[in-house]
Write an enzyme that holds these catalytic residues in place. Structure first.
Site, PDB file in Angstrom:
ATOM      1  N   PHE A  72       0.864  -1.193   0.000  1.00 47.95           N
ATOM      2  CA  PHE A  72       0.000   0.000   0.000  1.00 47.95           C
ATOM      3  C   PHE A  72       0.897   1.240   0.000  1.00 47.95           C
ATOM      4  O   PHE A  72       0.728   2.142   0.815  1.00 47.95           O
ATOM      5  CB  PHE A  72      -0.919  -0.009   1.223  1.00 47.95           C
ATOM      6  CG  PHE A  72      -1.838  -1.204   1.266  1.00 47.95           C
ATOM      7  CD1 PHE A  72      -3.044  -1.202   0.574  1.00 47.95           C
ATOM      8  CD2 PHE A  72      -1.476  -2.340   1.971  1.00 47.95           C
ATOM      9  CE1 PHE A  72      -3.879  -2.310   0.593  1.00 47.95           C
ATOM     10  CE2 PHE A  72      -2.308  -3.459   2.002  1.00 47.95           C
ATOM     11  CZ  PHE A  72      -3.513  -3.441   1.306  1.00 47.95           C
ATOM     12  N   LYS A  99      -6.579  -5.174  -1.480  1.00 43.35           N
ATOM     13  CA  LYS A  99      -5.738  -4.248  -2.246  1.00 43.35           C
ATOM     14  C   LYS A  99      -6.549  -3.524  -3.323  1.00 43.35           C
ATOM     15  O   LYS A  99      -6.547  -2.287  -3.418  1.00 43.35           O
ATOM     16  CB  LYS A  99      -4.579  -5.022  -2.875  1.00 43.35           C
ATOM     17  CG  LYS A  99      -3.827  -4.297  -3.947  1.00 43.35           C
ATOM     18  CD  LYS A  99      -2.990  -3.166  -3.400  1.00 43.35           C
ATOM     19  CE  LYS A  99      -2.459  -2.305  -4.528  1.00 43.35           C
ATOM     20  NZ  LYS A  99      -1.408  -1.427  -4.140  1.00 43.35           N
ATOM     21  N   PHE A 151      -8.222  12.317   0.980  1.00 41.60           N
ATOM     22  CA  PHE A 151      -8.668  12.070  -0.399  1.00 41.60           C
ATOM     23  C   PHE A 151      -9.968  12.793  -0.727  1.00 41.60           C
ATOM     24  O   PHE A 151     -10.867  12.244  -1.338  1.00 41.60           O
ATOM     25  CB  PHE A 151      -8.753  10.556  -0.674  1.00 41.60           C
ATOM     26  CG  PHE A 151      -7.383  10.005  -0.981  1.00 41.60           C
ATOM     27  CD1 PHE A 151      -6.448   9.885   0.016  1.00 41.60           C
ATOM     28  CD2 PHE A 151      -7.027   9.679  -2.273  1.00 41.60           C
ATOM     29  CE1 PHE A 151      -5.159   9.448  -0.254  1.00 41.60           C
ATOM     30  CE2 PHE A 151      -5.746   9.233  -2.562  1.00 41.60           C
ATOM     31  CZ  PHE A 151      -4.809   9.115  -1.549  1.00 41.60           C
ATOM     32  N   GLY A 206      -4.326  10.286 -11.387  1.00 44.98           N
ATOM     33  CA  GLY A 206      -3.497   9.594 -12.372  1.00 44.98           C
ATOM     34  C   GLY A 206      -2.573   8.646 -11.650  1.00 44.98           C
ATOM     35  O   GLY A 206      -2.884   8.182 -10.549  1.00 44.98           O
ATOM     36  N   CYS A 218      -1.140   3.429 -10.313  1.00 43.23           N
ATOM     37  CA  CYS A 218      -2.006   2.483  -9.589  1.00 43.23           C
ATOM     38  C   CYS A 218      -3.494   2.711  -9.814  1.00 43.23           C
ATOM     39  O   CYS A 218      -4.190   1.808 -10.292  1.00 43.23           O
ATOM     40  CB  CYS A 218      -1.725   2.559  -8.100  1.00 43.23           C
ATOM     41  SG  CYS A 218      -0.163   1.821  -7.672  1.00 43.23           S
ATOM     42  N   LYS A 252      -5.119   2.026 -13.308  1.00 43.17           N
ATOM     43  CA  LYS A 252      -4.959   0.612 -13.664  1.00 43.17           C
ATOM     44  C   LYS A 252      -5.783  -0.299 -12.749  1.00 43.17           C
ATOM     45  O   LYS A 252      -6.486  -1.194 -13.216  1.00 43.17           O
ATOM     46  CB  LYS A 252      -3.461   0.284 -13.540  1.00 43.17           C
ATOM     47  CG  LYS A 252      -3.092  -1.178 -13.688  1.00 43.17           C
ATOM     48  CD  LYS A 252      -1.583  -1.334 -13.744  1.00 43.17           C
ATOM     49  CE  LYS A 252      -0.942  -1.465 -12.386  1.00 43.17           C
ATOM     50  NZ  LYS A 252      -1.025  -2.774 -11.764  1.00 43.17           N
TER      51      LYS A 252
HETATM   52  C1  UDX Z   1      -1.860   5.224  -4.658  1.00 38.95           C
HETATM   53  C2  UDX Z   1      -2.308   4.785  -3.251  1.00 38.95           C
HETATM   54  O1  UDX Z   1      -2.351   5.932  -2.403  1.00 38.95           O
HETATM   55  C3  UDX Z   1      -1.389   3.712  -2.705  1.00 38.95           C
HETATM   56  O2  UDX Z   1      -1.869   3.256  -1.456  1.00 38.95           O
HETATM   57  C4  UDX Z   1      -1.360   2.547  -3.684  1.00 38.95           C
HETATM   58  O3  UDX Z   1      -0.496   1.529  -3.234  1.00 38.95           O
HETATM   59  C5  UDX Z   1      -0.911   3.046  -5.061  1.00 38.95           C
HETATM   60  O4  UDX Z   1      -1.780   4.083  -5.499  1.00 38.95           O
HETATM   61  P1  UDX Z   1      -0.067   6.897  -5.677  1.00 38.95           P
HETATM   62  O5  UDX Z   1      -0.518   6.462  -7.035  1.00 38.95           O
HETATM   63  O6  UDX Z   1       1.392   7.009  -5.438  1.00 38.95           O
HETATM   64  O7  UDX Z   1      -0.606   5.867  -4.564  1.00 38.95           O
HETATM   65  O8  UDX Z   1      -0.681   8.327  -5.405  1.00 38.95           O
HETATM   66  P2  UDX Z   1      -1.753   9.053  -4.469  1.00 38.95           P
HETATM   67  O9  UDX Z   1      -1.039  10.013  -3.600  1.00 38.95           O
HETATM   68  O10 UDX Z   1      -2.654   8.108  -3.818  1.00 38.95           O
HETATM   69  O11 UDX Z   1      -2.534   9.915  -5.564  1.00 38.95           O
HETATM   70  C6  UDX Z   1      -3.131   9.320  -6.711  1.00 38.95           C
HETATM   71  C7  UDX Z   1      -3.767  10.363  -7.583  1.00 38.95           C
HETATM   72  O12 UDX Z   1      -4.929  10.882  -6.973  1.00 38.95           O
HETATM   73  C8  UDX Z   1      -2.898  11.578  -7.907  1.00 38.95           C
HETATM   74  O13 UDX Z   1      -3.042  11.913  -9.264  1.00 38.95           O
HETATM   75  C9  UDX Z   1      -3.448  12.673  -7.023  1.00 38.95           C
HETATM   76  O14 UDX Z   1      -3.250  13.955  -7.566  1.00 38.95           O
HETATM   77  C10 UDX Z   1      -4.908  12.304  -6.983  1.00 38.95           C
HETATM   78  N1  UDX Z   1      -5.598  12.794  -5.777  1.00 38.95           N
HETATM   79  C11 UDX Z   1      -5.291  12.291  -4.555  1.00 38.95           C
HETATM   80  C12 UDX Z   1      -6.610  13.747  -5.897  1.00 38.95           C
HETATM   81  O15 UDX Z   1      -6.920  14.203  -7.002  1.00 38.95           O
HETATM   82  N2  UDX Z   1      -7.258  14.161  -4.763  1.00 38.95           N
HETATM   83  C13 UDX Z   1      -6.972  13.682  -3.535  1.00 38.95           C
HETATM   84  O16 UDX Z   1      -7.634  14.092  -2.565  1.00 38.95           O
HETATM   85  C14 UDX Z   1      -5.946  12.713  -3.421  1.00 38.95           C
END
Ligand code: UDX
Length: 424
Positions: free
Chosen positions: A144, A196, A241, A249, A252, A255
């Site tokens: 995670f 997951k 979030f 984007g 993770c 996909k």
């Molecule tokens: C994510 C999960 O957080 C992680 O637990 C998992 O293992 C892999 O996917 P990551 O892809 O590194 O991690 O990025 P994350 O910080 O979660 O953000 C994902 C996307 O969501 C980003 O594009 C971010 O800009 C967007 N986002 C996130 C939002 O638009 N708003 C939010 O409040 C949070």
């Protein structure tokens, strides 16, 4: 197995916890670079973690070093999306085949860190049995880790999930994490696989939800940042979030959400909610175009500068970044598109054809008709906006991450548009 981002972070952190770790990859250049101390990616704290692991962390291409004793073999290979949206498990099955070819000692446990569809454990159990590896235990142990905070996420996890249908094998994997102060969720293999996928899908759902709330705020005059604050204080909902913007984007969420939708579909279930989550996310990236035309009219010949190109700050990763869709949409509208990012310069050069790239954000804004904030890099907050105001042809800021203070910018004479925050 696999010296990609997950394999490296996992290897370095397990070594830091005191385990003897061998990281094995098939790409010789990568292994050579890693063995000489080069970290081929931008991840906060990873270099320090590799260094402090010292001799407990080795890199190799040689499979013999993996099967020299009964180890826990953590599978950290890629599972990219195929055209169908299903996860491509070629590399995962490749690991099983390789292990079967060399033979594995009694007591070895195979633990799956790669994100795989629910049911993969059953398939792999059968493969192991069919290929003479019936003595190898199988455990699902999903990661995670978020980019930019992966080392911290590993060392201070909210939970560790260990799914095993064989108690002894699951005990061995759980044992790896005893030094961490985190609950260990012991469950069956299929449920661990689902935890997951469901976690990522739920987080993505929150983002699409708050983005839709933002779009309704745009139409009604409410302020989504205030709304998110008010929602987040409810303990049942929590504050995370809920940042509205131009969509999620990364490697993770897009996909995994698609993979879960596909998995449901393959089992005859139509996952309506996830279809909406995906569609909202696609449309969200394009809303910026409407905000630009509202102020500039047709975009042909207009100079639009994208500030931040990665899918989020503190990473050089541009996979599924909103900048990709946005740039090509703007180019299709006839705009002259410029881009700036503090780290992803090479990636941007390869991926953003037709976008003029700048190393200085202020230069990128000279004579521009609009600045679009795509990624919330902290450097953007520090820009000399009073000077920028004088330099731009039209002082329009479309803030795709609600990063800046609207009142301050309007005071400086900018037209400011956020996502779900009231226009002046
Ligand atoms: C994510 C999960 O957080 C992680 O637990 C998992 O293992 C892999 O996917 P990551 O892809 O590194 O991690 O990025 P994350 O910080 O979660 O953000 C994902 C996307 O969501 C980003 O594009 C971010 O800009 C967007 N986002 C996130 C939002 O638009 N708003 C939010 O409040 C949070």
């Amino acid at each position: 197995m696999g010296a990609g981002w997950v394999g490296l972070v996992t290897g370095a952190c397990l070594a830091e916890l005191g385990h003897e770790v061998v990281v094995r990859d098939v790409v010789e250049d990568r292994v050579r670079a890693l063995a000489s101390g080069e970290i081929p990616m931008y991840e906060a704290g990873l270099e320090a973690s590799v260094q402090s692991a010292g001799d407990r962390l080795r890199f190799t291409v040689d499979l013999a070093e993996v099967v020299d004793e009964p180890r826990v073999i953590l599978v950290c290979v890629g599972t990219p999306a195929m055209y169908s949206g299903d996860a491509d498990l070629t590399a995962v099955h490749g690991v099983v085949r390789e292990l079967a070819d060399v033979g594995v000692p009694e007591g070895t446990v195979l633990a799956m860190k790669s994100t795989v569809p629910v049911g993969t454990g059953t398939t792999i159990r059968k493969e192991l049995d069919d290929q003479g590896l019936g003595h190898v235990g199988y455990v699902s142990n999903p990661e995670f880790l978020a980019e930019g905070t992966a080392v911290k996420d590993f060392m201070q996890p909210d939970r560790v999930v260990v799914g095993g249908d064989d108690d002894a094998a699951a005990d061995r994997v759980a044992q790896l994490y005893v030094a961490l102060d985190a609950p260990i969720v012991r469950t069956d293999v299929a449920s661990a696989e689902m935890i997951k996928l469901a976690s990522n899908a739920f987080l993505a759902t929150r983002i699409s939800f708050v983005n839709e709330i933002a779009n309704v705020c745009d139409a009604t005059g409410a302020d989504v940042t205030e709304v998110a604050r008010g929602i987040g204080l409810d303990k049942r909902l929590g504050p995370h979030f809920l940042n509205a913007g131009i969509g999620f984007g990364g490697s993770c969420f897009p996909k995994d959400v698609n993979a879960l939708k596909q998995l449901a579909g393959n089992s005859g279930y139509h996952f309506q909610l996830l279809n909406a989550v995906i569609e909202v996310n696609e449309l969200q990236k394009r809303r910026v175009v409407g905000k630009l035309t509202k102020h500039l009219g047709p975009l042909r010949g207009k100079v639009v500068t994208l500030l931040g190109l990665t899918f989020k700050p503190d990473t050089d990763d541009m996979r599924e970044a909103s900048s990709l869709v946005l740039a090509s949409r703007l180019i299709a509208e006839g705009a002259d598109v410029r881009g700036w990012d503090p780290v992803a310069v090479e990636q941007a050069r390869a991926l953003l054809t037709g976008v003029e790239l700048f190393s200085d954000p202020v230069e990128a804004l000279a004579d521009a008709d609009a600045a679009v904030i795509v990624t919330e890099w902290s450097q953007i907050r520090e820009l000399p906006f009073a000077d920028v105001r004088e330099m731009m042809r039209t002082p329009l800021i479309v803030d795709g991450r609600n990063l800046l203070d609207p009142a301050e910018l309007r005071k400086l004479g900018f037209t400011y548009e956020g996502i779900g925050v009231p226009s002046a």
